[in-house]
Design a protein around this motif. Structure first.
Motif, PDB file in Angstrom:
ATOM      1  N   ALA A  67       2.445  -5.447   2.646  1.00  0.00           N
ATOM      2  CA  ALA A  67       1.331  -4.576   3.031  1.00  0.00           C
ATOM      3  C   ALA A  67       1.083  -3.509   1.970  1.00  0.00           C
ATOM      4  CB  ALA A  67       1.626  -3.926   4.387  1.00  0.00           C
ATOM      5  N   SER A  68       2.159  -2.965   1.412  1.00  0.00           N
ATOM      6  CA  SER A  68       2.019  -1.929   0.384  1.00  0.00           C
ATOM      7  C   SER A  68       1.340  -2.486  -0.862  1.00  0.00           C
ATOM      8  CB  SER A  68       3.395  -1.362   0.030  1.00  0.00           C
ATOM      9  OG  SER A  68       3.997  -0.738   1.143  1.00  0.00           O
ATOM     10  N   CYS A  69       1.721  -3.704  -1.251  1.00  0.00           N
ATOM     11  CA  CYS A  69       1.117  -4.320  -2.437  1.00  0.00           C
ATOM     12  C   CYS A  69      -0.370  -4.597  -2.223  1.00  0.00           C
ATOM     13  CB  CYS A  69       1.848  -5.616  -2.791  1.00  0.00           C
ATOM     14  SG  CYS A  69       3.489  -5.357  -3.502  1.00  0.00           S
ATOM     15  N   LEU A  70      -0.731  -5.030  -1.015  1.00  0.00           N
ATOM     16  CA  LEU A  70      -2.144  -5.255  -0.702  1.00  0.00           C
ATOM     17  C   LEU A  70      -2.909  -3.932  -0.720  1.00  0.00           C
ATOM     18  CD1 LEU A  70      -1.719  -7.790   2.257  1.00  0.00           C
ATOM     19  CD2 LEU A  70      -2.630  -8.305  -0.014  1.00  0.00           C
ATOM     20  N   PHE A  71      -2.318  -2.887  -0.145  1.00  0.00           N
ATOM     21  CA  PHE A  71      -2.973  -1.579  -0.056  1.00  0.00           C
ATOM     22  C   PHE A  71      -3.215  -0.994  -1.449  1.00  0.00           C
ATOM     23  CE2 PHE A  71      -2.851   3.063   0.600  1.00  0.00           C
ATOM     24  CZ  PHE A  71      -3.842   3.203   1.569  1.00  0.00           C
ATOM     25  N   ILE A  72      -2.157  -0.958  -2.276  1.00  0.00           N
ATOM     26  CA  ILE A  72      -2.301  -0.403  -3.624  1.00  0.00           C
ATOM     27  C   ILE A  72      -3.228  -1.270  -4.465  1.00  0.00           C
ATOM     28  CG2 ILE A  72      -1.062  -0.027  -5.796  1.00  0.00           C
ATOM     29  CD1 ILE A  72      -0.690   2.212  -3.857  1.00  0.00           C
ATOM     30  N   GLY A  73      -3.130  -2.605  -4.315  1.00  0.00           N
ATOM     31  CA  GLY A  73      -4.024  -3.491  -5.061  1.00  0.00           C
ATOM     32  C   GLY A  73      -5.476  -3.232  -4.731  1.00  0.00           C
ATOM     33  N   GLY A  74      -5.755  -2.963  -3.454  1.00  0.00           N
ATOM     34  CA  GLY A  74      -7.127  -2.644  -3.061  1.00  0.00           C
ATOM     35  C   GLY A  74      -7.615  -1.347  -3.669  1.00  0.00           C
ATOM     36  N   LEU A  75      -6.776  -0.313  -3.615  1.00  0.00           N
ATOM     37  CA  LEU A  75      -7.164   0.971  -4.212  1.00  0.00           C
ATOM     38  C   LEU A  75      -7.359   0.834  -5.721  1.00  0.00           C
ATOM     39  CD1 LEU A  75      -4.827   3.490  -2.311  1.00  0.00           C
ATOM     40  CD2 LEU A  75      -7.238   2.997  -1.886  1.00  0.00           C
ATOM     41  N   ALA A  76      -6.465   0.098  -6.383  1.00  0.00           N
ATOM     42  CA  ALA A  76      -6.577  -0.091  -7.829  1.00  0.00           C
ATOM     43  C   ALA A  76      -7.844  -0.865  -8.184  1.00  0.00           C
ATOM     44  CB  ALA A  76      -5.345  -0.818  -8.355  1.00  0.00           C
ATOM     45  N   ASP A 296      -5.315   1.010 -14.958  1.00  0.00           N
ATOM     46  CA  ASP A 296      -4.181   0.103 -14.780  1.00  0.00           C
ATOM     47  C   ASP A 296      -2.869   0.873 -14.671  1.00  0.00           C
ATOM     48  OD1 ASP A 296      -4.248  -2.620 -14.442  1.00  0.00           O
ATOM     49  OD2 ASP A 296      -3.504  -3.075 -16.433  1.00  0.00           O
ATOM     50  N   MET A 297      -2.635   1.751 -15.633  1.00  0.00           N
ATOM     51  CA  MET A 297      -1.370   2.486 -15.697  1.00  0.00           C
ATOM     52  C   MET A 297      -1.276   3.559 -14.609  1.00  0.00           C
ATOM     53  SD  MET A 297       0.602   1.178 -17.986  1.00  0.00           S
ATOM     54  CE  MET A 297      -0.011  -0.360 -17.273  1.00  0.00           C
ATOM     55  N   ALA A 298      -2.401   4.184 -14.264  1.00  0.00           N
ATOM     56  CA  ALA A 298      -2.371   5.188 -13.197  1.00  0.00           C
ATOM     57  C   ALA A 298      -1.998   4.534 -11.869  1.00  0.00           C
ATOM     58  CB  ALA A 298      -3.732   5.876 -13.086  1.00  0.00           C
ATOM     59  N   ALA A 299      -2.597   3.376 -11.596  1.00  0.00           N
ATOM     60  CA  ALA A 299      -2.270   2.655 -10.363  1.00  0.00           C
ATOM     61  C   ALA A 299      -0.813   2.203 -10.365  1.00  0.00           C
ATOM     62  CB  ALA A 299      -3.200   1.454 -10.199  1.00  0.00           C
ATOM     63  N   SER A 300      -0.332   1.759 -11.523  1.00  0.00           N
ATOM     64  CA  SER A 300       1.063   1.311 -11.625  1.00  0.00           C
ATOM     65  C   SER A 300       2.029   2.464 -11.426  1.00  0.00           C
ATOM     66  CB  SER A 300       1.306   0.656 -12.991  1.00  0.00           C
ATOM     67  OG  SER A 300       0.534  -0.519 -13.146  1.00  0.00           O
ATOM     68  N   ALA A 301       1.657   3.666 -11.902  1.00  0.00           N
ATOM     69  CA  ALA A 301       2.537   4.824 -11.760  1.00  0.00           C
ATOM     70  C   ALA A 301       2.593   5.326 -10.319  1.00  0.00           C
ATOM     71  CB  ALA A 301       2.068   5.948 -12.686  1.00  0.00           C
ATOM     72  N   VAL A 302       1.474   5.204  -9.601  1.00  0.00           N
ATOM     73  CA  VAL A 302       1.435   5.668  -8.204  1.00  0.00           C
ATOM     74  C   VAL A 302       2.069   4.647  -7.270  1.00  0.00           C
ATOM     75  CG1 VAL A 302      -0.119   6.232  -6.284  1.00  0.00           C
ATOM     76  CG2 VAL A 302      -0.587   7.113  -8.580  1.00  0.00           C
ATOM     77  N   SER A 303       1.964   3.361  -7.603  1.00  0.00           N
ATOM     78  CA  SER A 303       2.371   2.300  -6.675  1.00  0.00           C
ATOM     79  C   SER A 303       3.834   2.392  -6.225  1.00  0.00           C
ATOM     80  CB  SER A 303       2.089   0.924  -7.286  1.00  0.00           C
ATOM     81  OG  SER A 303       2.842   0.721  -8.456  1.00  0.00           O
ATOM     82  N   PRO A 304       4.802   2.769  -7.085  1.00  0.00           N
ATOM     83  CA  PRO A 304       6.189   2.857  -6.585  1.00  0.00           C
ATOM     84  C   PRO A 304       6.371   3.892  -5.483  1.00  0.00           C
ATOM     85  CG  PRO A 304       6.146   2.823  -8.988  1.00  0.00           C
ATOM     86  CD  PRO A 304       4.748   3.031  -8.527  1.00  0.00           C
ATOM     87  N   LEU A 305       5.545   4.919  -5.490  1.00  0.00           N
ATOM     88  CA  LEU A 305       5.648   5.937  -4.443  1.00  0.00           C
ATOM     89  C   LEU A 305       5.232   5.376  -3.092  1.00  0.00           C
ATOM     90  CD1 LEU A 305       4.125   8.952  -6.422  1.00  0.00           C
ATOM     91  CD2 LEU A 305       6.528   8.278  -6.215  1.00  0.00           C
ATOM     92  N   LEU A 306       4.438   4.281  -3.127  1.00  0.00           N
ATOM     93  CA  LEU A 306       4.007   3.625  -1.897  1.00  0.00           C
ATOM     94  C   LEU A 306       4.595   2.220  -1.795  1.00  0.00           C
ATOM     95  CD1 LEU A 306       0.268   4.791  -1.723  1.00  0.00           C
ATOM     96  CD2 LEU A 306       2.151   5.515  -0.249  1.00  0.00           C
ATOM     97  N   THR A 310       4.095  -2.876 -10.486  1.00  0.00           N
ATOM     98  CA  THR A 310       3.098  -2.775 -11.562  1.00  0.00           C
ATOM     99  C   THR A 310       1.807  -3.485 -11.183  1.00  0.00           C
ATOM    100  OG1 THR A 310       4.133  -4.710 -12.568  1.00  0.00           O
ATOM    101  CG2 THR A 310       4.738  -2.556 -13.455  1.00  0.00           C
ATOM    102  N   GLN A 311       0.677  -2.889 -11.586  1.00  0.00           N
ATOM    103  CA  GLN A 311      -0.646  -3.430 -11.297  1.00  0.00           C
ATOM    104  C   GLN A 311      -1.298  -3.928 -12.592  1.00  0.00           C
ATOM    105  OE1 GLN A 311      -1.925  -3.319  -7.890  1.00  0.00           O
ATOM    106  NE2 GLN A 311       0.262  -2.850  -7.665  1.00  0.00           N
ATOM    107  N   SER A 312      -2.037  -5.027 -12.471  1.00  0.00           N
ATOM    108  CA  SER A 312      -2.794  -5.536 -13.618  1.00  0.00           C
ATOM    109  C   SER A 312      -3.961  -6.360 -13.117  1.00  0.00           C
ATOM    110  CB  SER A 312      -1.899  -6.381 -14.533  1.00  0.00           C
ATOM    111  OG  SER A 312      -1.536  -7.592 -13.897  1.00  0.00           O
ATOM    112  N   ALA A 313      -4.889  -6.672 -14.022  1.00  0.00           N
ATOM    113  CA  ALA A 313      -6.045  -7.494 -13.663  1.00  0.00           C
ATOM    114  C   ALA A 313      -5.595  -8.932 -13.426  1.00  0.00           C
ATOM    115  CB  ALA A 313      -7.091  -7.430 -14.761  1.00  0.00           C
ATOM    116  N   PHE A 314      -6.201  -9.586 -12.450  1.00  0.00           N
ATOM    117  CA  PHE A 314      -5.883 -10.977 -12.126  1.00  0.00           C
ATOM    118  C   PHE A 314      -6.819 -11.902 -12.898  1.00  0.00           C
ATOM    119  CE2 PHE A 314      -2.861  -9.568  -9.316  1.00  0.00           C
ATOM    120  CZ  PHE A 314      -2.360 -10.547  -8.462  1.00  0.00           C
ATOM    121  N   ALA A 315      -6.217 -12.713 -13.780  1.00  0.00           N
ATOM    122  CA  ALA A 315      -7.017 -13.587 -14.639  1.00  0.00           C
ATOM    123  C   ALA A 315      -7.777 -14.628 -13.828  1.00  0.00           C
ATOM    124  CB  ALA A 315      -6.108 -14.275 -15.658  1.00  0.00           C
TER     125      ALA A 315
END
Length: 530
Positions: A67-76, A296-306, A310-315
Motif C-alpha cells: 500500500a505504501s509503494c502504491l501511495f508514494i508511486g501515485g504522489l510521485a 525522482d530523487m525528492a520522491a525517493s528521499a521521502v518514500s522511506p519515511l512512508l 526508490t522511485q523511478s519512471a516505468f519504461a
C-alpha cells in the motif's frame, strides 16, 4: 506571436497545443489512466513482496509495504506529470518503486540490516542523488550503454534466484518446499502468461502477467495452495503510517551500495524522459531533464519515511504512450490519483500478499527475465569494433554474478565490503564503470588497433557507387585492379575536396599520363576517408 503560430510549435515548453498538455474529458482521462496503472501494477507490487518476504514480515505488514509503494508511486506520478517550479518534467511519465534497487536492497536485508537499514540507505543515497542532479550531465558520460546495459542485465540475472525460491514455495523450512505441486503451479502460471501473450488482443497481451497472477491464484484455491485467511486482518482504509517499521538505520556501506543504484536510476530516468519527449514531440532540454530528476530523487528521499523505496519512471508506460498515441500528461496524472486511492486501501495490499509463492515464481521468470533482456537489448547497441567493450561486458557480468552463484564468496571479508559486493548489481556496476574508465576514458597505454583477442573484427564493406564501377571478371591483386581482358584499371586518388590528385598503377598498355585517364577507359576512385 499569434495563437495559430504558437500551436505550430508542439515541441516547446508550456505552449498551447503541445500534445502532452492536451486535456481530455475526465472520464476518458481516468479510463486511460487506469490502463497505465494496470500496465505497471505487477511491477510496482513485486519489490515490496520480494523485500517483505526476505525480511520475514507478516502478511499484514507486507500489505502495508504494498500500500505504501502504491501511495508514494501515485504522489510521485502526480508530481512528475503536473510539475511545480523546479520539480517535475511535465511529461506523461508514470513513477513507481524501481526494480533497479531490489537486488541491492535484498543484499542489505540478508546482511542483517533489515528493512530499517534499507530505508536509511534509500533516504541517504536519494538525498545525495538530489544534490548532484544539477551536475548529473557531467557524469552521465561515465554511464554509456556499455555500462548501463551491463547493470540492467545484472539486475535481471541477480533476481533469478528469487524467482527460483518462489517457485519452490518461498519457505525452505516447509515440508512442501520444492514439491512437484509447487513447481507445477509455477510452470502453469508461466504457461498462462505465454498463452495470453500469444492472443491477438494487445490489451490482454500487455496485462498477461497481472492476469496470470489472478488465474494462477484462482487455480491454487481449490488445491489448498492459497491462504486468504489474513486478508481481513487490518483496516480496509488507512493512510500509510510513517516509520511503521522503525526509524531508518544509516549504514555507510549500505549507503554506498545504494548510491550506485541511484546513479543507475538517474541514468534510466534521463533515458525515459528523452524517449517520451521523442514520442510526444515535446522539447526536452537540460532544464526539463533536471526538473524530472529532482522529482525522482525528492520522491525517493521521502518514500522511506512512508515505508517505500526508490522511485523511478516505468519504461513500460513510456511504451504504452507510444502504442496508444495518448500523449496527455494529465492522463498519467489521473493514473497517479488511482494509485493514491489504491494506496489508502491496505486490504488490496493484503490480497496481493496472499498470492501463492509458486504463482509469483512463474510470473517472476518472465518479469525478471524481461529486465535482463532489456539490458541485453541495450548491449546490442554497443559498438564492439576496434575497442575493448567486449571485455568490459564479459568481466563485469561475470564479476557481478559471482555473489549470485556463490553467495558465501565474500564471507571472510569486512562487513562493509560484503554489503557492497554481495549485491550482483553493485558488483557489476562498479566493475563496468571502472573498466569503462580504464579502456574508454583513459587513453594512456591503450592497445593498438586489433591488438587484443577481445577486439571484435570490423566488418568489410564496399560502397555502392564503388561496386557499380566494377564489371564481371575484375580481380584485385597486389594493389592492382585487373580487368577481365587482362588490362589494369586505373585507380584515381581523390582528396577531401573531391578533386582528383593522381592515378596509380596505370598499365603500360593504356599509355595514360598520371593525371589524365585514357578517353573512354574505366577508372576506380580511391576516395578520401575521414
Amino acid at each position: 506571436m499569434s495563437k495559430k503560430n504558437r500551436r505550430a510549435l508542439p515541441g516547446s515548453l508550456d505552449v498551447a497545443g503541445s500534445p502532452e498538455d492536451e486535456r481530455l474529458p475526465v472520464g476518458r482521462s481516468f479510463m486511460y489512466g487506469l490502463q497505465h496503472v494496470l500496465t505497471m501494477y505487477g511491477g510496482i507490487i513485486a519489490p515490496p513482496i520480494i523485500l517483505g518476504g526476505a525480511a520475514g514480515v507478516t502478511d499484514a505488514e507486507k500489505g502495508l509495504l504494498i500500500a505504501s509503494c502504491l501511495f508514494i508511486g501515485g504522489l510521485a506520478t502526480i508530481l512528475q506529470s503536473v510539475g511545480i517550479p523546479f520539480f517535475g518534467s511535465k511529461l506523461p511519465l508514470v513513477q513507481g518503486t524501481s526494480f533497479a534497487a531490489v537486488a541491492t536492497m535484498l543484499a542489505i536485508v540478508n546482511g542483517g540490516g533489515g528493512l530499517p537499514a534499507v530505508f536509511g540507505a534509500v533516504l541517504a543515497a536519494s538525498l545525495i542523488g538530489f544534490v548532484i542532479t544539477p551536475f548529473f550531465a557531467m557524469i552521465l558520460r561515465f554511464f554509456p550503454p556499455v555500462v548501463t546495459g551491463v547493470v540492467i542485465t545484472a539486475i535481471g540475472l541477480s533476481l533469478i534466484p528469487v524467482a527460483g525460491n518462489w517457485i519452490m514455495g518461498g519457505n525452505a523450512a516447509a515440508d512442501d518446499y520444492g514439491s512437484m505441486a509447487n513447481v507445477g503451479l509455477a510452470g502453469l502460471t508461466l504457461l498462462i502468461i505465454v498463452v495470453l501473450s500469444k492472443l491477438g488482443s494487445a490489451t490482454i497481451s500487455r496485462l498477461s502477467i497481472l492476469l496470470a497472477l489472478i488465474i494462477g491464484t484462482v487455480i491454487a484455491i481449490p488445491l489448498g495452495m492459497a491462504d486468504f485467511s489474513s486478508v481481513l486482518d487490518g483496516p480496509v482504509f488507512a493512510i500509510p503510517t510513517p516509520l511503521a517499521f522503525g526509524a531508518p538505520v544509516f549504514d555507510p556501506a549500505a549507503i554506498v551500495s545504494m548510491l550506485v543504484v541511484v546513479l543507475v536510476i538517474l541514468t534510466e530516468t534521463t533515458a525515459d524522459i528523452l524517449a517520451v519527449g521523442e514520442i510526444t514531440g515535446a522539447r526536452v532540454d537540460s532544464r526539463r531533464i533536471a526538473n524530472g530528476l529532482r522529482a525522482d530523487m525528492a520522491a525517493s528521499a521521502v518514500s522511506p519515511l512512508l515505508n517505500s523505496f526508490t522511485q523511478s519512471a516505468f519504461a513500460q508506460n513510456v511504451g504504452l504512450v507510444a502504442i496508444t498515441g495518448v500523449k496527455s500528461r494529465f492522463v498519467v496524472t489521473a493514473g497517479g490519483v488511482i494509485l493514491v486511492i489504491l494506496g489508502v486501501l491496505p486490504i488490496l495490499g493484503r490480497v496481493a500478499a496472499a498470492i501463492p509463492m509458486p504463482v509469483l515464481g512463474g510470473a517472476g521468470i518472465v518479469l525478471f527475465g524481461t529486465v535482463a533482456a532489456s539490458g541485453i537489448r541495450t548491449l546490442s547497441k554497443v559498438d564492439y569494433r576496434n575497442n575493448m567493450n567486449l571485455i568490459i561486458v564479459a568481466a563485469s557480468l561475470a564479476f557481478g554474478m559471482l555473489p549470485v552463484v556463490k553467495t558465501d564468496i565474500y564471507h571472510q571479508f569486512p562487513d562493509w565490503f560484503e554489503v557492497i559486493f554481495h549485491s550482483g548489481i553493485s558488483s557489476a556496476a562498479i566493475m563496468a564503470v571502472l573498466l569503462n574508465l580504464i579502456f574508454n576514458e583513459l587513453t594512456l597505454g591503450n592497445v593498438r588497433k586489433n591488438a587484443s583477442v577481445f577486439v571484435a573484427s570490423p566488418p568489410r564493406m564496399v560502397r555502392e557507387d564503388e561496386l557499380e564501377a566494377l564489371e564481371d571478371g575484375d580481380t584485385f591483386v597486389g594493389g592492382k585492379l585487373i580487368a577481365a581482358d587482362g588490362n589494369e584499371v586505373p585507380i584515381v586518388r581523390v582528396n577531401a575536396a573531391g578533386n582528383q590528385t593522381t592515378s596509380i598503377h596505370i598499365s603500360s598498355v593504356d599509355r595514360v599520363a598520371p593525371d589524365t585517364p585514357a578517353q573512354g577507359s574505366r577508372t576506380i576512385r580511391k576516395g578520401f576517408r575521414r
